[in-house]
Design a protein around this motif. Sequence first.
Motif, PDB file in Angstrom:
ATOM      1  N   THR A   1      46.454  40.394  37.691  1.00  0.00           N
ATOM      2  CA  THR A   1      46.075  40.342  38.785  1.00  0.00           C
ATOM      3  C   THR A   1      44.900  41.188  38.859  1.00  0.00           C
ATOM      4  N   ILE A   2      45.038  42.250  38.578  1.00  0.00           N
ATOM      5  CA  ILE A   2      43.819  43.281  38.452  1.00  0.00           C
ATOM      6  C   ILE A   2      42.416  42.666  37.969  1.00  0.00           C
ATOM      7  N   ARG A   3      42.547  42.134  36.863  1.00  0.00           N
ATOM      8  CA  ARG A   3      41.424  41.714  36.114  1.00  0.00           C
ATOM      9  C   ARG A   3      40.774  40.601  36.767  1.00  0.00           C
ATOM     10  N   ASN A   4      41.693  39.789  37.260  1.00  0.00           N
ATOM     11  CA  ASN A   4      41.234  38.320  37.927  1.00  0.00           C
ATOM     12  C   ASN A   4      40.577  38.761  39.293  1.00  0.00           C
ATOM     13  N   VAL A   5      40.895  39.761  39.891  1.00  0.00           N
ATOM     14  CA  VAL A   5      40.234  40.116  41.106  1.00  0.00           C
ATOM     15  C   VAL A   5      39.020  40.765  40.927  1.00  0.00           C
ATOM     16  N   LEU A   6      38.958  41.871  39.887  1.00  0.00           N
ATOM     17  CA  LEU A   6      37.573  42.393  39.754  1.00  0.00           C
ATOM     18  C   LEU A   6      36.803  41.520  38.913  1.00  0.00           C
ATOM     19  N   ASN A   7      37.187  40.525  38.157  1.00  0.00           N
ATOM     20  CA  ASN A   7      36.159  39.538  37.401  1.00  0.00           C
ATOM     21  C   ASN A   7      35.516  38.869  38.523  1.00  0.00           C
ATOM     22  N   ALA A   8      36.242  38.194  39.424  1.00  0.00           N
ATOM     23  CA  ALA A   8      35.816  37.362  40.424  1.00  0.00           C
ATOM     24  C   ALA A   8      34.762  38.181  41.145  1.00  0.00           C
ATOM     25  N   ALA A   9      34.966  39.398  41.297  1.00  0.00           N
ATOM     26  CA  ALA A   9      33.931  40.035  41.980  1.00  0.00           C
ATOM     27  C   ALA A   9      32.613  40.551  41.115  1.00  0.00           C
ATOM     28  N   GLY A  10      32.832  40.423  39.801  1.00  0.00           N
ATOM     29  CA  GLY A  10      31.774  40.857  38.918  1.00  0.00           C
ATOM     30  C   GLY A  10      31.736  42.247  38.607  1.00  0.00           C
ATOM     31  N   ARG A  11      32.827  42.981  38.712  1.00  0.00           N
ATOM     32  CA  ARG A  11      33.008  44.506  38.578  1.00  0.00           C
ATOM     33  C   ARG A  11      33.822  44.670  37.136  1.00  0.00           C
ATOM     34  N   ASP A  12      33.234  45.637  36.420  1.00  0.00           N
ATOM     35  CA  ASP A  12      34.032  45.968  35.027  1.00  0.00           C
ATOM     36  C   ASP A  12      35.089  46.841  35.378  1.00  0.00           C
ATOM     37  N   CYS A  13      36.078  46.519  34.590  1.00  0.00           N
ATOM     38  CA  CYS A  13      37.261  47.514  34.567  1.00  0.00           C
ATOM     39  C   CYS A  13      37.734  47.993  33.319  1.00  0.00           C
ATOM     40  N   GLU A  14      38.435  49.008  32.909  1.00  0.00           N
ATOM     41  CA  GLU A  14      39.100  49.465  31.864  1.00  0.00           C
ATOM     42  C   GLU A  14      40.644  49.541  32.057  1.00  0.00           C
ATOM     43  N   LEU A  15      41.482  48.931  31.369  1.00  0.00           N
ATOM     44  CA  LEU A  15      42.863  49.238  31.785  1.00  0.00           C
ATOM     45  C   LEU A  15      43.597  50.151  30.694  1.00  0.00           C
ATOM     46  N   ALA A  16      44.347  51.110  31.219  1.00  0.00           N
ATOM     47  CA  ALA A  16      45.105  51.851  29.957  1.00  0.00           C
ATOM     48  C   ALA A  16      46.516  51.799  30.715  1.00  0.00           C
ATOM     49  N   VAL A  17      47.408  51.081  29.863  1.00  0.00           N
ATOM     50  CA  VAL A  17      48.682  50.792  30.164  1.00  0.00           C
ATOM     51  C   VAL A  17      49.652  51.845  29.567  1.00  0.00           C
ATOM     52  N   VAL A  18      50.492  52.542  30.328  1.00  0.00           N
ATOM     53  CA  VAL A  18      51.192  53.546  29.766  1.00  0.00           C
ATOM     54  C   VAL A  18      52.706  52.826  29.885  1.00  0.00           C
TER      55      VAL A  18
ATOM     56  N   VAL B   1      43.323  45.963  45.217  1.00  0.00           N
ATOM     57  CA  VAL B   1      42.164  45.736  44.533  1.00  0.00           C
ATOM     58  C   VAL B   1      40.860  45.277  45.032  1.00  0.00           C
ATOM     59  N   ARG B   2      41.347  44.301  46.306  1.00  0.00           N
ATOM     60  CA  ARG B   2      39.886  43.894  46.759  1.00  0.00           C
ATOM     61  C   ARG B   2      39.536  44.874  48.074  1.00  0.00           C
ATOM     62  N   ALA B   3      40.551  45.870  48.306  1.00  0.00           N
ATOM     63  CA  ALA B   3      40.147  46.927  49.095  1.00  0.00           C
ATOM     64  C   ALA B   3      39.160  48.105  48.259  1.00  0.00           C
ATOM     65  N   LEU B   4      39.565  48.135  46.922  1.00  0.00           N
ATOM     66  CA  LEU B   4      38.638  48.998  46.217  1.00  0.00           C
ATOM     67  C   LEU B   4      37.092  48.576  46.064  1.00  0.00           C
ATOM     68  N   LEU B   5      36.935  47.226  46.196  1.00  0.00           N
ATOM     69  CA  LEU B   5      35.556  46.665  46.214  1.00  0.00           C
ATOM     70  C   LEU B   5      35.009  47.072  47.621  1.00  0.00           C
ATOM     71  N   HIS B   6      35.521  47.233  48.745  1.00  0.00           N
ATOM     72  CA  HIS B   6      35.075  47.413  49.953  1.00  0.00           C
ATOM     73  C   HIS B   6      35.454  49.014  50.558  1.00  0.00           C
ATOM     74  N   ALA B   7      35.017  49.733  49.829  1.00  0.00           N
ATOM     75  CA  ALA B   7      35.661  51.069  50.211  1.00  0.00           C
ATOM     76  C   ALA B   7      34.579  52.247  50.472  1.00  0.00           C
ATOM     77  N   ARG B   8      35.143  53.307  51.135  1.00  0.00           N
ATOM     78  CA  ARG B   8      34.291  54.299  50.962  1.00  0.00           C
ATOM     79  C   ARG B   8      34.884  55.804  50.536  1.00  0.00           C
ATOM     80  N   VAL B   9      34.155  56.910  50.298  1.00  0.00           N
ATOM     81  CA  VAL B   9      34.818  58.214  49.697  1.00  0.00           C
ATOM     82  C   VAL B   9      35.348  58.989  50.965  1.00  0.00           C
TER      83      VAL B   9
END
Length: 331
Positions: free
Chosen positions: A24-41, A113-121
């Motif tokens: 789910t995370i990868r699909n949303v970010l890939n569709a938005a053209g954003r890079d991500c790296e996942l570390a699964v614990v 995940v979509r909210a991360l794409l439209h967020a402020r600090v």
Amino acid sequence: MDAPFYIVLNASAGRVEANLRCATIRNVLNAAGRDCELAVVHDAAHLDDTARRMAERAARDGAILVAAGGDGTLNTVAHAAVMYGCVFGVLPQGTFNYFARTHGIPEDLADAVRALLHARVRPVQIGLVNDRIFLVNASVGMYPRLLEEREYDERRYGRSRIVALLSAAKTALRGHRSLRIALELDGRTRHLRTPTLFVGNNRLQMEQVGMRPLDHALDAGRLVAIAPRPVGRLRMLGLLVRGALGRLGAAPDVDAFAFRRMTVRRPLLSGRRRLKVATDGEVCRMALPLRFEALDGRLALLVPDQEEEVAPAGAAAAALPPGPPHGRQAG
């Protein structure tokens, strides 16, 4: 807007569920053209090391550090974010998700995940007890025991808010020995006898249990302490019911107050010098005294905002007070 996301995902729910969340995370970010790296614990014992390693890399690469999991996972990854001065994002996957809900972060994974794409600090307050931070709450006495019982029950019956509430009722009916502690506040010492000392750092949680107007103290850079007086089992159960109904503040058997700094000690004749302490649901033993402190604006959190852009990671880190909170250093 093009900063990559370095995501630490707690896979305690199982490999199949973890794979679905990763997809789910990868699909949303890939569709938005954003890079991500996942570390699964998969093993909670490795969460702290993984969080620090990802935070170090995020600080070096100008990436955003993201935690995917419950409040305990968020706590561990947020500590690493503060330590290395990273911008911090949240994908809530817990039972109550108080931290995420307080800051308007959706509980649905894809929406979060979509909210991360439209967020402020937004710089937000964290709490500190000795060398551990807390985002939502910290406690000693009966409450850490309640959390341990809840974890056991949720492993048997599944994670849900109903299971959590029934487990809490069961713990209250078992009774608990009262703590005798001394609190140092504003240069004065106050002696207290209570089954549990609860310190809150989350306005939503304070509102839900009915601790008005103390919930507004959190907006003024303070923490809120709640200490029930010693009562019988049925009256303790009654306090839990009041909290569930949002009426705890009106209970005659509860002391509550706000503070910026507080030290908790045991009487001189007490034999125990370590207590169980829960921080955001994670239980450990800490040596006395316990020093609680509110650290205003220490965590640079991504919050949803459709109109404002996310600040560059370096700018957000520069806005933070220098250095880690206290205690734990990068290994």
